[in-house]
Design a protein around this motif. Structure first.
Motif, mmCIF file in Angstrom:
data_model
loop_
_atom_site.group_PDB
_atom_site.id
_atom_site.type_symbol
_atom_site.label_atom_id
_atom_site.label_comp_id
_atom_site.label_asym_id
_atom_site.label_seq_id
_atom_site.Cartn_x
_atom_site.Cartn_y
_atom_site.Cartn_z
ATOM 1 N N ARG A 175 0.867 -1.176 0.000
ATOM 2 C CA ARG A 175 0.000 0.000 0.000
ATOM 3 C C ARG A 175 0.899 1.219 0.000
ATOM 4 O O ARG A 175 1.850 1.311 0.760
ATOM 5 C CB ARG A 175 -0.896 0.043 1.232
ATOM 6 C CG ARG A 175 -1.834 1.246 1.210
ATOM 7 C CD ARG A 175 -2.626 1.378 2.492
ATOM 8 N NE ARG A 175 -1.790 1.684 3.636
ATOM 9 C CZ ARG A 175 -1.335 2.903 3.945
ATOM 10 N NH1 ARG A 175 -1.601 3.935 3.175
ATOM 11 N NH2 ARG A 175 -0.596 3.085 5.014
ATOM 12 N N ASN A 176 0.608 2.148 -0.875
ATOM 13 C CA ASN A 176 1.314 3.424 -0.918
ATOM 14 C C ASN A 176 0.265 4.523 -0.959
ATOM 15 O O ASN A 176 -0.397 4.707 -1.979
ATOM 16 C CB ASN A 176 2.218 3.513 -2.148
ATOM 17 C CG ASN A 176 3.020 4.795 -2.161
ATOM 18 O OD1 ASN A 176 3.853 5.016 -1.303
ATOM 19 N ND2 ASN A 176 2.744 5.652 -3.132
ATOM 20 N N ARG A 177 0.097 5.177 0.160
ATOM 21 C CA ARG A 177 -0.942 6.196 0.304
ATOM 22 C C ARG A 177 -2.294 5.601 -0.060
ATOM 23 O O ARG A 177 -2.793 4.747 0.642
ATOM 24 C CB ARG A 177 -0.587 7.437 -0.500
ATOM 25 C CG ARG A 177 0.700 8.086 -0.028
ATOM 26 C CD ARG A 177 1.029 9.362 -0.797
ATOM 27 N NE ARG A 177 2.335 9.852 -0.410
ATOM 28 C CZ ARG A 177 3.410 9.777 -1.190
ATOM 29 N NH1 ARG A 177 3.329 9.278 -2.400
ATOM 30 N NH2 ARG A 177 4.562 10.245 -0.765
ATOM 31 N N ASP A 178 -2.879 6.008 -1.176
ATOM 32 C CA ASP A 178 -4.202 5.507 -1.558
ATOM 33 C C ASP A 178 -4.138 4.446 -2.653
ATOM 34 O O ASP A 178 -5.150 4.068 -3.221
ATOM 35 C CB ASP A 178 -5.082 6.665 -2.024
ATOM 36 C CG ASP A 178 -4.542 7.333 -3.279
ATOM 37 O OD1 ASP A 178 -3.348 7.139 -3.596
ATOM 38 O OD2 ASP A 178 -5.305 8.049 -3.941
ATOM 39 N N GLN A 179 -2.968 3.959 -2.944
ATOM 40 C CA GLN A 179 -2.785 2.993 -4.026
ATOM 41 C C GLN A 179 -2.401 1.628 -3.456
ATOM 42 O O GLN A 179 -1.553 1.538 -2.573
ATOM 43 C CB GLN A 179 -1.683 3.489 -4.958
ATOM 44 C CG GLN A 179 -1.494 2.666 -6.177
ATOM 45 C CD GLN A 179 -0.468 3.285 -7.110
ATOM 46 O OE1 GLN A 179 0.185 4.261 -6.791
ATOM 47 N NE2 GLN A 179 -0.324 2.704 -8.275
ATOM 48 N N PHE A 180 -3.032 0.585 -3.976
ATOM 49 C CA PHE A 180 -2.733 -0.770 -3.540
ATOM 50 C C PHE A 180 -2.110 -1.556 -4.680
ATOM 51 O O PHE A 180 -2.586 -1.511 -5.808
ATOM 52 C CB PHE A 180 -3.999 -1.477 -3.044
ATOM 53 C CG PHE A 180 -4.483 -0.934 -1.739
ATOM 54 C CD1 PHE A 180 -4.084 -1.519 -0.548
ATOM 55 C CD2 PHE A 180 -5.311 0.170 -1.694
ATOM 56 C CE1 PHE A 180 -4.512 -1.010 0.667
ATOM 57 C CE2 PHE A 180 -5.746 0.691 -0.489
ATOM 58 C CZ PHE A 180 -5.345 0.096 0.697
#
Length: 86
Positions: free
Chosen positions: A43-48
């Motif tokens: 997960r990177n901020r709002d990205q999976f």
């Protein structure tokens, strides 16, 4: 990644954290993703990222293209015999 495996001591946990930091800061997606499981999920901020190493490598390539000065700094917080908190 660095060959440092559990059970961890304070010294080996810190070595593992620094090795991970150094690997990330090479900005070589092909090398970085080798340190993760084939079916890794990120997960990177709002990205999976859910499709393993290939998707992770593509993500890192894109990330480091637009974040040219990106440097990861990992802080070692705690450890148990088989886990490290950063």
């Amino acid at each position: 990644m660095s060959g440092i495996k559990p059970p961890f001591t304070a010294a080996t946990a810190l070595q593992k954290v620094k090795a991970a930091q150094n690997l990330w800061n090479t900005r070589d997606p092909a090398s970085v993703v080798q340190a993760y499981a084939l079916d890794t999920i990120w997960r990177n901020r709002d990205q999976f990222i859910r499709r393993g190493r290939d998707e992770a490598a593509a993500f890192l390539t894109k990330k480091w293209t637009y974040e040219g000065d990106y440097r990861l700094r990992k802080e070692f917080f705690a450890f148990t015999d088989n886990k490290i908190a950063v």
